[in-house]
Structures are given as C-alpha cells and as structure tokens.
Scaffold this active site. Sequence first.
Site: not given
Ligand code: R5P
Length: 257
Positions: A172
């Site tokens: 991710k």
């Molecule tokens: C952040 O460290 C988290 O792992 C979140 O899952 C990630 O940032 C994704 O969430 P967002 O779309 O709010 O950035």
Amino acid sequence: MDFGLKNRLSRIIKPRTGKTVMLAVDHGYFQGPTTGLRDLKKTVSPLLSNADCLFITRGMVRTSIDPRSDVAVCLRVSGGPSILGELSNEDITTSMEEALRLNAAGVGMSIFVGSKNEDRTIANLGRLVNEAERYGMPVLAVTAVGKEMGRDARYLGLACRMAAEIGAHFVKTYYCKDFYKVVEGCPVPVVMAGGKKIPEREALEMTANAIKEGASGVDMGRNIFQSDNPVGMIRAVRAIVHKGASVHDAFEIYSKR
Ligand code: R5P
C-alpha cells in the site's frame, strides 16, 4: 503460491476484477480517536457491505465489528509509537496465532524507508513474511511516509520495491505524479492509500488515475469515513475500482443521499 495464501488473497483482491476496495480504519493505532473514527462501530457498520476488506487492528475487530459480517479482515499487526513520538519506532504487536484466530485474510505492517528506524522496520517485515508464509497468510507492506519524506515516484518506488523484494505479497502506498512508475517497478499488487481528506471530486479523480496507472485498488480511509456522505463515497470509489466508472458518474453516485 500455496492454496491457503492464494485463497486468502482472493478474499481481499477479488479475482473477478483483480481489484480491491479496502476500507482503512486502523488510524487509531497511533492517532487515537481520530475524526470519523471516535465511534468506529457506528462509522463502519453502514460501509461494510461496500468494502471488500477492512484494514483494522485486533482491538477494533474484537470490539466493533460484527463477526457475522462476511467482509475480509486485513489485520494491522505493527505499532508502538503514538503521534507524539518517533513514528518509525514500530514493532510487531500482534501474533500470527491471533491473526488466524480472528480469521484474518491478511496481515499488514508499516515500513519507514528513509526514517530513523528504516532498517528495523524492514527486518520486521522480513520476519513477518517468514512467519506468515508458514501459515499461508498474505502480508501487506504499508509504505509509511515520515514527516520529512517526499511523496514522489522515486521515493515511493524505492519503498514499494524494497517491500516486494523482502517478500510482501501486496503493497500500500500513496498516489503521486507518475504513479505508473511506482507500479511498474513493483512486481506485486499495489493499492493506493487515500491520505488526508480532500474534496470528494479530487479523491475520485485520484482514485481513477491510480487505477488507470495500474493500481490494484485502494485501501482508503479518511476520504471515505470523513466524507459528508461516507456511504455514497465508498460506493463511488467502488464503481471506479471494480467497474471502471468515470469520475463524473462516480461523483453522481457519491452525490445520491
Ligand atoms: C496509516 O498509517 C494507515 O495505515 C492508513 O490505513 C492509511 O494511511 C490509509 O488511510 P488513509 O486513506 O486515511 O490515508
């Protein structure tokens, strides 16, 4: 890839489209009761039927998710520092046994390339992959971005590629200019994190661009649960990811109350 690992990964990245809509709700593991997730159960319940997978900690699975739901769970298993400390100072906090007990379809942790403890987080990823593969459990590496780190294709490409080299089964990362270069250099599926809340149309444009440039879906949090219409927003994101909807059509879906 062994049956178990492939089968679990198919619960997250849907074979029909080769894509996933993961709903990220793990933010509290270092941010506490962040906006939109103060009452996680209330926020997430109406979104469950439109998510392929939740990215979530074990404490929130146990307390806030209906075990009868058929949404897949990708368990965040790293943690340690809060927003008040050195974010890269993470360790593995949740065991593989726990992931199996919670019927997780995957486990995920952050790596902090270029930060103070980059080497330890990379070594942690290696250890997690070693253990996960023993049980057929896919590992998601999250390329966290430290305060002073850039979000360009060169940096994110480096972090994603390192994650894949160490053995992550999917990665991710954030969207950036020339995102396709990040995807090109990474031999495992890349899902896009949403980042800070931005206007809905922009978030949908970013999603459509990421998909066009090769993303295998999203693991999006704030741009869904902090939206003024979270159900509309996740449906709109889903239409782009799984059906290739245009930004215009997706925005219409978001706008429906
Ligand atoms: C952040 O460290 C988290 O792992 C979140 O899952 C990630 O940032 C994704 O969430 P967002 O779309 O709010 O950035």
